[in-house]
Design a protein around this motif. Sequence first.
Motif, mmCIF file in Angstrom:
data_model
loop_
_atom_site.group_PDB
_atom_site.id
_atom_site.type_symbol
_atom_site.label_atom_id
_atom_site.label_comp_id
_atom_site.label_asym_id
_atom_site.label_seq_id
_atom_site.Cartn_x
_atom_site.Cartn_y
_atom_site.Cartn_z
ATOM 1 N N CYS A 1 27.813 33.624 110.197
ATOM 2 C CA CYS A 1 29.083 33.017 109.798
ATOM 3 C C CYS A 1 29.560 31.905 110.735
ATOM 4 C CB CYS A 1 30.177 34.081 109.721
ATOM 5 S SG CYS A 1 30.006 35.189 108.324
ATOM 6 N N ARG A 2 28.872 31.741 111.855
ATOM 7 C CA ARG A 2 29.328 30.742 112.821
ATOM 8 C C ARG A 2 29.521 29.395 112.130
ATOM 9 N NH1 ARG A 2 26.400 31.582 117.630
ATOM 10 N NH2 ARG A 2 28.158 32.882 118.180
ATOM 11 N N ASN A 3 30.685 28.828 112.276
ATOM 12 C CA ASN A 3 31.034 27.513 111.715
ATOM 13 C C ASN A 3 30.948 27.470 110.181
ATOM 14 O OD1 ASN A 3 31.415 26.542 114.357
ATOM 15 N ND2 ASN A 3 29.222 26.110 114.517
ATOM 16 N N TRP A 4 31.226 28.578 109.516
ATOM 17 C CA TRP A 4 31.123 28.590 108.052
ATOM 18 C C TRP A 4 32.049 27.576 107.404
ATOM 19 C CZ3 TRP A 4 35.295 29.573 104.969
ATOM 20 C CH2 TRP A 4 36.384 30.227 105.545
ATOM 21 N N GLN A 5 33.159 27.242 108.062
ATOM 22 C CA GLN A 5 34.092 26.273 107.480
ATOM 23 C C GLN A 5 33.440 24.894 107.340
ATOM 24 O OE1 GLN A 5 34.721 28.148 110.213
ATOM 25 N NE2 GLN A 5 36.786 28.953 110.180
ATOM 26 N N ASP A 6 32.501 24.573 108.226
ATOM 27 C CA ASP A 6 31.826 23.274 108.200
ATOM 28 C C ASP A 6 30.624 23.262 107.257
ATOM 29 O OD1 ASP A 6 33.638 22.432 110.127
ATOM 30 O OD2 ASP A 6 32.320 23.089 111.763
ATOM 31 N N ASP A 7 30.260 24.400 106.714
ATOM 32 C CA ASP A 7 29.066 24.515 105.866
ATOM 33 C C ASP A 7 29.403 24.164 104.414
ATOM 34 O OD1 ASP A 7 26.530 25.060 104.947
ATOM 35 O OD2 ASP A 7 26.726 27.238 105.113
ATOM 36 N N THR A 8 29.784 22.912 104.174
ATOM 37 C CA THR A 8 30.235 22.492 102.837
ATOM 38 C C THR A 8 29.100 22.436 101.819
ATOM 39 O OG1 THR A 8 30.029 20.183 103.490
ATOM 40 C CG2 THR A 8 32.211 21.201 103.718
ATOM 41 N N ASN A 9 27.847 22.361 102.275
ATOM 42 C CA ASN A 9 26.700 22.348 101.357
ATOM 43 C C ASN A 9 26.116 23.743 101.144
ATOM 44 O OD1 ASN A 9 26.770 19.563 100.950
ATOM 45 N ND2 ASN A 9 25.605 19.212 102.825
ATOM 46 N N TYR A 10 26.786 24.745 101.707
ATOM 47 C CA TYR A 10 26.347 26.140 101.586
ATOM 48 C C TYR A 10 24.912 26.349 102.081
ATOM 49 C CZ TYR A 10 30.564 26.452 98.847
ATOM 50 O OH TYR A 10 31.864 26.395 98.442
ATOM 51 N N GLU A 11 24.561 25.624 103.162
ATOM 52 C CA GLU A 11 23.214 25.726 103.718
ATOM 53 C C GLU A 11 22.845 27.157 104.064
ATOM 54 O OE1 GLU A 11 21.202 24.756 107.932
ATOM 55 O OE2 GLU A 11 22.252 23.072 107.020
ATOM 56 N N ARG A 12 23.809 27.927 104.577
ATOM 57 C CA ARG A 12 23.480 29.287 104.997
ATOM 58 C C ARG A 12 23.034 30.159 103.825
ATOM 59 N NH1 ARG A 12 28.889 29.206 104.554
ATOM 60 N NH2 ARG A 12 29.995 31.051 103.844
ATOM 61 N N PHE A 13 23.450 29.820 102.620
ATOM 62 C CA PHE A 13 23.015 30.600 101.455
ATOM 63 C C PHE A 13 21.594 30.250 101.030
ATOM 64 C CE2 PHE A 13 27.673 30.576 100.821
ATOM 65 C CZ PHE A 13 27.875 31.932 100.886
ATOM 66 N N TYR A 14 21.202 28.999 101.219
ATOM 67 C CA TYR A 14 19.905 28.536 100.733
ATOM 68 C C TYR A 14 18.838 28.452 101.819
ATOM 69 C CZ TYR A 14 22.771 27.411 96.735
ATOM 70 O OH TYR A 14 23.634 27.504 95.686
ATOM 71 N N GLN A 15 19.213 28.042 103.024
ATOM 72 C CA GLN A 15 18.246 27.882 104.100
ATOM 73 C C GLN A 15 18.053 29.156 104.918
ATOM 74 O OE1 GLN A 15 16.461 25.106 104.218
ATOM 75 N NE2 GLN A 15 17.647 24.376 102.488
ATOM 76 N N ARG A 16 19.093 29.951 105.052
ATOM 77 C CA ARG A 16 19.025 31.197 105.835
ATOM 78 C C ARG A 16 19.938 32.243 105.207
ATOM 79 N NH1 ARG A 16 23.387 30.835 109.520
ATOM 80 N NH2 ARG A 16 24.324 28.802 109.415
ATOM 81 N N PRO A 17 19.533 32.756 104.060
ATOM 82 C CA PRO A 17 20.423 33.667 103.323
ATOM 83 C C PRO A 17 20.648 35.025 103.988
ATOM 84 C CG PRO A 17 18.272 33.574 102.296
ATOM 85 C CD PRO A 17 18.284 32.541 103.372
ATOM 86 N N TYR A 18 19.743 35.431 104.875
ATOM 87 C CA TYR A 18 19.883 36.737 105.521
ATOM 88 C C TYR A 18 20.292 36.582 106.966
ATOM 89 C CZ TYR A 18 17.099 37.947 101.444
ATOM 90 O OH TYR A 18 16.642 38.089 100.170
ATOM 91 N N SER A 19 20.735 37.653 107.568
ATOM 92 C CA SER A 19 21.115 37.640 108.982
ATOM 93 C C SER A 19 19.902 37.802 109.881
ATOM 94 C CB SER A 19 22.112 38.768 109.276
ATOM 95 O OG SER A 19 23.321 38.525 108.605
ATOM 96 N N PHE A 20 18.713 37.820 109.306
ATOM 97 C CA PHE A 20 17.477 37.912 110.068
ATOM 98 C C PHE A 20 16.513 36.873 109.528
ATOM 99 C CE2 PHE A 20 17.321 40.923 106.567
ATOM 100 C CZ PHE A 20 16.131 40.589 105.945
ATOM 101 N N ASP A 21 15.459 36.573 110.303
ATOM 102 C CA ASP A 21 14.471 35.569 109.890
ATOM 103 C C ASP A 21 13.597 36.163 108.789
ATOM 104 O OD1 ASP A 21 12.778 33.438 109.657
ATOM 105 O OD2 ASP A 21 11.705 33.818 111.532
ATOM 106 N N SER A 22 13.612 35.561 107.628
ATOM 107 C CA SER A 22 12.834 36.059 106.499
ATOM 108 C C SER A 22 11.547 35.272 106.290
ATOM 109 C CB SER A 22 13.677 36.061 105.226
ATOM 110 O OG SER A 22 14.064 34.730 104.908
ATOM 111 N N ASN A 23 11.250 34.349 107.203
ATOM 112 C CA ASN A 23 10.049 33.506 107.105
ATOM 113 C C ASN A 23 9.988 32.773 105.772
ATOM 114 O OD1 ASN A 23 9.116 34.268 109.675
ATOM 115 N ND2 ASN A 23 8.257 36.159 108.813
ATOM 116 N N GLY A 24 11.121 32.251 105.360
ATOM 117 C CA GLY A 24 11.179 31.452 104.134
ATOM 118 C C GLY A 24 11.444 32.300 102.962
#
Length: 141
Positions: free
Chosen positions: A118-141
């Motif tokens: 969630c760090r800096n979620w306010q700045d994530d206007t493109n929702y990168e965390r949902f598409y590039q890193r959807p989990y709280s752990f490394d899923s290797n893509g």
Amino acid sequence: DIEYWPYEWMLKVNTEYYFRYEGTQVVAPCAETVHWRAMKDPIKIHPRQLAELTRLLKERIAPTGDPNSCQSDTAGVSGSDGSLKLNRDLQYYHNVHRKVFCECKDWPSKFESDKQWCRNWQDDTNYERFYQRPYSFDSNG
């Protein structure tokens, strides 16, 4: 004796965030008022646990009061390889259904992995965390 607590599995998820969907049941009688919750991060399970869940779903017995009461009543289709397919056709969407995602903006999590996600979620206007890193752990893509 070990006391049963049905929410013990939630301690192993390491996330408080989830997707909620109010929709229909996937097996007969397909009730319209079912509340689904899917945790943001998947739970890792042993292959034996998956095999047992598959077996239980394959050997499902219709509940009392059902026209097929006490008879085999699986909702899935058994594959020749021992798998079980439980998917169904896409269902219609209507006003009774409601989709919600509870996450960073809704409340701060107590889990460190969620805090990092969630760090800096306010700045994530493109929702990168949902598409590039959807989990709280490394899923290797």
